[in-house]
Every structure is written in structure tokens, then in C-alpha cells.
Scaffold this motif. Structure first.
Motif, PDB file in Angstrom:
ATOM      1  N   GLY A 236       1.125  -1.263   0.455  1.00  0.00           N
ATOM      2  CA  GLY A 236      -0.008  -0.189   0.331  1.00  0.00           C
ATOM      3  C   GLY A 236       0.910   1.418   0.381  1.00  0.00           C
ATOM      4  N   ILE A 237       1.245   1.378  -0.890  1.00  0.00           N
ATOM      5  CA  ILE A 237       2.129   2.475  -0.864  1.00  0.00           C
ATOM      6  C   ILE A 237       1.698   4.304  -0.164  1.00  0.00           C
ATOM      7  CG2 ILE A 237       1.544   3.780  -3.264  1.00  0.00           C
ATOM      8  CD1 ILE A 237       4.203   3.980  -3.730  1.00  0.00           C
ATOM      9  N   GLY A 238       2.633   4.742  -0.307  1.00  0.00           N
ATOM     10  CA  GLY A 238       2.163   5.812   1.348  1.00  0.00           C
ATOM     11  C   GLY A 238       2.024   5.231   2.228  1.00  0.00           C
ATOM     12  N   PRO A 241       3.792   0.954   8.005  1.00  0.00           N
ATOM     13  CA  PRO A 241       3.905  -0.229   8.047  1.00  0.00           C
ATOM     14  C   PRO A 241       3.589  -0.592   6.753  1.00  0.00           C
ATOM     15  CG  PRO A 241       2.326   0.743   9.501  1.00  0.00           C
ATOM     16  CD  PRO A 241       2.839   1.529   8.637  1.00  0.00           C
ATOM     17  N   GLY A 242       2.477  -0.623   5.609  1.00  0.00           N
ATOM     18  CA  GLY A 242       2.620  -1.278   4.388  1.00  0.00           C
ATOM     19  C   GLY A 242       4.115  -1.832   3.709  1.00  0.00           C
ATOM     20  N   ALA A 243       4.710  -0.380   3.876  1.00  0.00           N
ATOM     21  CA  ALA A 243       6.148  -1.087   3.065  1.00  0.00           C
ATOM     22  C   ALA A 243       6.854  -2.636   3.768  1.00  0.00           C
ATOM     23  CB  ALA A 243       7.852   0.177   3.435  1.00  0.00           C
ATOM     24  N   LEU A 244       6.622  -2.386   5.244  1.00  0.00           N
ATOM     25  CA  LEU A 244       7.534  -3.396   6.006  1.00  0.00           C
ATOM     26  C   LEU A 244       6.771  -4.327   5.342  1.00  0.00           C
ATOM     27  CD1 LEU A 244       9.119  -4.419   7.922  1.00  0.00           C
ATOM     28  CD2 LEU A 244       7.183  -4.127   9.808  1.00  0.00           C
ATOM     29  N   LEU A 245       5.594  -4.327   5.481  1.00  0.00           N
ATOM     30  CA  LEU A 245       4.722  -6.283   5.353  1.00  0.00           C
ATOM     31  C   LEU A 245       4.977  -6.075   3.794  1.00  0.00           C
ATOM     32  CD1 LEU A 245       2.617  -7.969   6.531  1.00  0.00           C
ATOM     33  CD2 LEU A 245       0.619  -6.104   5.847  1.00  0.00           C
ATOM     34  N   GLY A 246       5.273  -4.889   3.072  1.00  0.00           N
ATOM     35  CA  GLY A 246       5.210  -5.549   1.113  1.00  0.00           C
ATOM     36  C   GLY A 246       6.443  -6.403   1.645  1.00  0.00           C
ATOM     37  N   GLY A 247       7.212  -5.786   1.857  1.00  0.00           N
ATOM     38  CA  GLY A 247       8.882  -5.845   1.696  1.00  0.00           C
ATOM     39  C   GLY A 247       9.001  -7.423   2.319  1.00  0.00           C
ATOM     40  N   VAL A 248       8.726  -7.916   3.559  1.00  0.00           N
ATOM     41  CA  VAL A 248       9.176  -9.237   3.593  1.00  0.00           C
ATOM     42  C   VAL A 248       7.748 -10.202   3.310  1.00  0.00           C
ATOM     43  CG1 VAL A 248       8.623 -10.538   6.097  1.00  0.00           C
ATOM     44  CG2 VAL A 248       9.254  -8.296   6.257  1.00  0.00           C
ATOM     45  N   THR A 283      -5.818  -0.692  -3.569  1.00  0.00           N
ATOM     46  CA  THR A 283      -4.797   0.147  -2.595  1.00  0.00           C
ATOM     47  C   THR A 283      -3.920  -0.560  -2.194  1.00  0.00           C
ATOM     48  OG1 THR A 283      -6.478  -0.284  -1.138  1.00  0.00           O
ATOM     49  CG2 THR A 283      -6.400   2.354  -2.544  1.00  0.00           C
ATOM     50  N   GLY A 284      -3.458  -1.972  -2.321  1.00  0.00           N
ATOM     51  CA  GLY A 284      -2.294  -2.704  -1.493  1.00  0.00           C
ATOM     52  C   GLY A 284      -2.917  -3.013  -0.622  1.00  0.00           C
ATOM     53  N   LEU A 285      -1.818  -3.603  -0.344  1.00  0.00           N
ATOM     54  CA  LEU A 285      -2.669  -4.415   1.392  1.00  0.00           C
ATOM     55  C   LEU A 285      -3.298  -3.694   2.537  1.00  0.00           C
ATOM     56  CD1 LEU A 285       0.228  -7.542   1.696  1.00  0.00           C
ATOM     57  CD2 LEU A 285      -2.721  -7.688   1.173  1.00  0.00           C
ATOM     58  N   LEU A 286      -2.514  -2.492   3.027  1.00  0.00           N
ATOM     59  CA  LEU A 286      -2.332  -1.522   4.262  1.00  0.00           C
ATOM     60  C   LEU A 286      -2.667  -0.390   3.347  1.00  0.00           C
ATOM     61  CD1 LEU A 286      -0.225  -2.913   6.756  1.00  0.00           C
ATOM     62  CD2 LEU A 286      -2.314  -3.444   6.423  1.00  0.00           C
ATOM     63  N   GLY A 287      -2.805   0.012   2.124  1.00  0.00           N
ATOM     64  CA  GLY A 287      -3.723   0.422   1.726  1.00  0.00           C
ATOM     65  C   GLY A 287      -4.343   1.423   1.749  1.00  0.00           C
TER      66      GLY A 287
END
Lengths: 294, 235
Positions: A236-238, A241-248, A283-287
Motif C-alpha cells: 500500500g504505497i504511502g 507499515p505497508g512497506a514493511l509488510l510488503g517488503g517482508v 490500494t495494496g494490502l494496507l493502502g
């Protein structure tokens, strides 16, 4: 089972690197509403700076990392000032093309400065892994350091954006720049700050990435850059926490795909998963979904 | 003494000439209102005063200093706060964080007492201080927008259509608060489409029509003017 655990650890470790890079993408997107495609190449510059500091000047690795972070911070601010700031009012397509241009500029600049010959990134951590269960489960020091670095960076960013005046101002700018200005927030300084933080993180990620995959060339940053961008969109760009989740998740999918399905297809599988996620949740996972009462 | 002096400003959006030579002034301690229909250029005038827009010609002077080339975030530091049209609160931040942002130009020690003042004026905000601003009702959001602007302890408070989209009872409440703020010594520049309500609180008023000031006078004078009655007060 232990083989699975080994893959899991590798996946989380690789994913942590993606997460650190994705944080830079997502923070810059959140505030400047642009995709900084040169972000991946800042990773490469950071890795080179650290490489030369340690290999040519015999500085301790930590000094090398600090130096890389400092150079990339300056580079990030410079890129924003020279390439993106003049385009604040321009169409997003113009900004996107400029970002791609900056990416090539960095890659080719690195090629001129440092040649395209492969440099072997020095091993900072003992190559002797920690062996558990009679050597069945191997955890490298690099993997542990990478995951720890990611956790510390994440916690620091959550604290910064949630508790400090500057961090809150950053969130205010990402929501509404004009309103932020009416509060007395210097939006240009805040954007510079965001690029500075993102680029310093990119430098750290570059060193961690090269510690795991020690082949350093001017295009080293391109692939982790695009993967981390995928991770940021995935989560979820922006969203931090989404960056962390998406990355892992992305790191794990990549490692599992290459372990259990096909090494050649692993990248294709990673991007296929992204496409599926975006079809289901655009919107992505945590968008960000603003709960708004009218 | 004139606190704010706007002189013959011309403002353009690209090639569109939105404000065509507007002059007005706000004296210390006054409530001055700019009324006019949608698209008359009211918000454009306020945004020019705030520094978000730049006049092509003409000048804006605040506390005897020219604001030409002063960045919007510096304008706030000089004591000029704007409650923007549509409230523009930070919807994903809590009520408390929104107020903190309002106090961005203030020293850290001024935040707590400022917040206390705002909560005294708007008790509803205190009840909801940990709530995300996007979950507030329209009236509460307007209160938050006003409270947020007050956090910078402005000498001049500019309100852009504070009654927009609110139920009549809430509009009355908002105008009561404007009267209270004025009584407490805040100078106010109020932009409104709701001419009736605006003229009833204003010391002086200007009517803005397609980028020009067509009429000015005291609130009572304009209330009695045929032109205003026909155009804005429904007969």
C-alpha cells in the motif's frame, strides 16, 4: 521442516532489505506524490561509497556505512532540488520521466567514475553461520543484522512520524500541502527532509544487500529498487507499515518461489503476485482508506 | 489603524483574470466581511493574502509590512492565520495532532496552554481529542479548523466560508463563536456566501462581484442596501 525454516529466514532477511528500500519509496510518494525511480540507484551509490571506504581506505565497516548514509543523504537532497523541485507544478508524467532519467544518470555516472567491472563487496560479517540442530539450520550473521536493522529502522520511523513535531508535520504535508503551509510548515524543507531520510535508508539497504549478494556493479541497485517499489505498492504505497509488510512478504515469496517452484521463474512469480493483489485490492494490502464522515 | 491593507491586487490563474483590482482594509479590532457569490474571487483574495497565491500587480500589507515574496509559512509567523475553505483539516491525524500542527510556529511551551484555550471554547473537541479527525461530524470539523487556526495565536484570523455545508443551527453556533472571538480581541476577516449571517456580525463589509468590489460600507448599511437585498438576501 528445517529446510523450510532456512528458507523462511532467508526470505525474511531479503524481505527486510526490500522493506528498508520500500520505506524510501513510500515516504517520498506519501509526501511528494511521485515515484522516485532513481531510489534504487541511490542504493548502488551507497554500496560503492561503503565499498571504497572499507576496501581502499581501510576504514571500519561502521564508518563506511555512516559515510555511505551521509553521501546518499546529500545526494537525495541534491536530486530533489535539481531534478524534482522545478517540476512541482508539472504533470506527474513529466516527473516520472525525469525520475527515470535521473536513474540512468546515476547508473552511467557510476560507470564513468567506477567502471562497469564487477567489484566484490567485502564481507563485513563472519561467513561462518550460526548452526543449530546439528548444522541443519544455518543462520548467517548478515541475516540477523539485516532483520535487526529493519526492526530498529521501522521502530524509529514509527516514533518519528508519530511523536515528533517534524514527523507530524511530514504527515500533515502528505495529506494536504496547502493546509500544511497555512499552519506555518515549510513544505519544501519537509520534502527535502523526506528525501534525506529515504536516501540514508537506501544507503544502509545497499550495504545490507551487498553483504548478502556481494557483486557490485553500476546496475546493482536496479533490481532491488524495482522489487522494493513492488513491495511498497504491494503493501500500500504511502503507508509505512505497508512497506514493511510488503517488503517482508515479497522477500519470502521470492525465496520460496525459487526454492520450491523454479529459480528462473521466481521473479516472474513475485510480479504475478503483485498483479493479483492489485486486482483484488487496488490500494495494496494496507493502502490508505480514509474513514471519512460527511 | 489598518492592520491589513490590500491595494489594487490583480490575481490570475494562468490566463484567467480572477481578481481585478481589489482594494480593502481591515482595521485592528474589526470584523470585516467579504461577501459575494460563488466564483466572485473571495477565496482567491484570501489565498493571496496568505501567500498561497501571488498577485501580478498590487500589494498586500500586514502590520505595516509588505508581504510581497513572503512564503505562506512565514506569513503565519507574522500573526495571520487562515481557516481555509472546506476546512482542510488533516483527516488522518487525531484532533490533538491537528491542534499541534496549528501551533507549529509556536514554541513547544505554548502548545499545552493554547490547547486548553481551544478546549475551553470547543468542549466537543476535548471529548474527541484522541479521535481521528476524519471521523468528526461537519460541525466538529469546522470547530477543529477554527481551533487549529487559533493555536497560532493570530492577530488576524481569516475565515473562508465557515458556514459552508452546515445545518442552520450549527451556522448560528459558528457565528456565535466568531462574535466571542471578536469580543476577546481577535481581528477577523470573514469571507461568506451567507450574506445575512455575515453582515449581521460585521463592522464593515465589501461586496465582491466577478473579481471586483462593487459595494462597501458598514454591515448595517449593506444590510439595508437594495442592491444587496436583491442579490444576496433574497428580496
Amino acid at each position: 521442516m528445517l529446510v523450510f525454516l532456512n528458507h523462511l529466514i532467508n526470505g525474511v532477511s531479503l524481505g527486510s532489505v526490500y522493506a528498508i528500500i520500500a520505506l524510501g519509496y513510500t515516504m517520498v510518494y506519501g509526501i511528494a506524490k511521485m515515484l522516485n525511480f532513481a531510489h534504487g540507484d541511490v542504493i548502488m551509490v551507497g554500496a560503492y561509497v561503503c565499498f571504497f571506504a572499507v576496501s581502499s581506505y581501510n576504514l571500519p565497516p561502521l564508518v563506511g556505512v555512516a559515510l555511505a548514509a551521509a553521501v546518499c543523504t546529500a545526494l537525495g537532497i541534491l536530486i530533489e532540488r535539481l531534478a524534482y523541485k522545478p517540476l512541482r507544478q508539472a504533470s506527474s508524467l513529466a516527473v516520472l520521466i525525469t525520475a527515470i532519467g535521473v536513474s540512468y544518470l546515476l547508473q552511467n555516472g557510476a560507470q564513468i567514475l567506477w567502471s562497469s567491472n564487477i567489484k566484490m563487496f567485502p564481507a563485513f560479517f563472519s561467513s561462518q553461520p550460526i548452526a543449530l540442530f546439528g548444522g541443519e539450520l544455518k543462520i548467517t550473521i548478515a541475516a540477523i543484522v539485516t532483520v535487526l536493522a529493519c526492526v530498529v529502522i521501522m521502530a524509529a520511523l514509527v516514533w518519528f512520524t508519530g511523536r515528533t513535531k517534524m514527523g507530524k508535520a511530514m504527515r500533515a504535508c502528505s495529506e494536504d500541502k496547502a493546509a500544511a503551509q497555512l499552519m506555518g510548515i515549510n513544505v519544501n524543507a519537509t520534502i527535502s527532509m523526506t528525501f534525506a531520510i529515504g536516501s540514508a535508508l537506501a544507503a544502509i539497504a545497499g550495504v545490507l544487500f551487498c553483504s548478502a549478494y556481494p557483486i557490485l556493479t553500476p546496475t546493482t541497485g536496479a533490481m532491488p529498487g524495482i522489487k522494493a517499489f513492488t513491495a511498497a505498492v504491494f503493501g500500500g504505497i504511502g503507508s509505512i507499515p505497508g512497506a514493511l509488510l510488503g517488503g517482508v512478504l515479497l522477500g519470502m515469496i521470492e525465496i520460496f518461489a525459487s526454492a520450491y517452484i523454479s529459480t528462473q521463474l521466481s521473479n516472474a512469480i513475485v510480479f504475478a503476485v503483485l498483479i493479483v493483489v492489485l486486482l483484488v485490492r487496488p490500494t495494496g494490502l494496507l493502502g490508505k482508506q480514509v474513514r471519512e464522515k460527511v | 489603524m489598518a492592520m491589513l491593507e490590500v491595494e489594487n491586487i490583480h490575481v490570475y490563474y494562468g490566463s484567467i483574470h480572477a481578481v481585478k483590482g481589489v482594494s480593502f482594509q481591515v482595521n485592528e479590532g474589526e470584523i470585516v466581511t467579504l461577501i459575494g457569490a460563488n466564483g466572485a474571487g473571495k477565496s482567491t483574495v484570501l489565498n493571496t493574502v496568505s501567500g498561497l497565491l501571488h498577485p501580478r500587480t498590487g500589494s498586500v500589507r500586514f502590520m505595516d509590512q509588505d508581504l510581497k515574496g513572503v512564503a505562506p509559512h512565514k506569513v503565519v509567523e507574522r500573526g495571520l492565520a487562515q481557516v481555509p475553505e472546506g476546512r482542510r483539516i488533516f483527516l488522518q491525524m487525531t484532533v490533538e495532532e491537528n491542534l499541534e500542527m496549528g501551533a507549529y510556529t509556536q514554541p513547544g511551551s505554548a502548545v499545552a496552554p493554547g490547547m486548553e484555550d481551544v478546549y475551553k471554547r470547543f468542549p466537543r473537541l476535548e471529548e474527541r481529542r484522541r479521535q481521528v479527525a476524519g471521523t468528526l461530524s461537519g460541525g466538529e470539523q469546522q470547530m477543529l479548523a477554527m481551533g487549529r487556526a487559533l493555536m497560532s495565536r493570530p492577530k488576524l484570523l481569516m475565515l473562508d466560508e465557515p458556514s459552508m455545508g452546515l445545518a442552520p443551527l450549527l451556522v448560528e453556533q459558528i457565528f456565535d463563536i466568531i462574535r466571542e472571538l471578536h469580543a476577546a480581541g481577535t481581528t477577523i476577516l470573514l469571507v461568506e456566501q451567507n450574506a445575512q449571517a455575515a453582515l449581521s456580525v460585521a463592522d464593515r463589509a465589501y461586496v465582491l462581484e466577478t473579481g471586483r468590489i462593487s459595494l462597501s460600507g458598514t454591515g448595517a448599511e449593506l444590510m439595508a442596501s437594495d442592491q444587496v437585498r436583491r442579490a444576496y438576501l433574497g428580496g
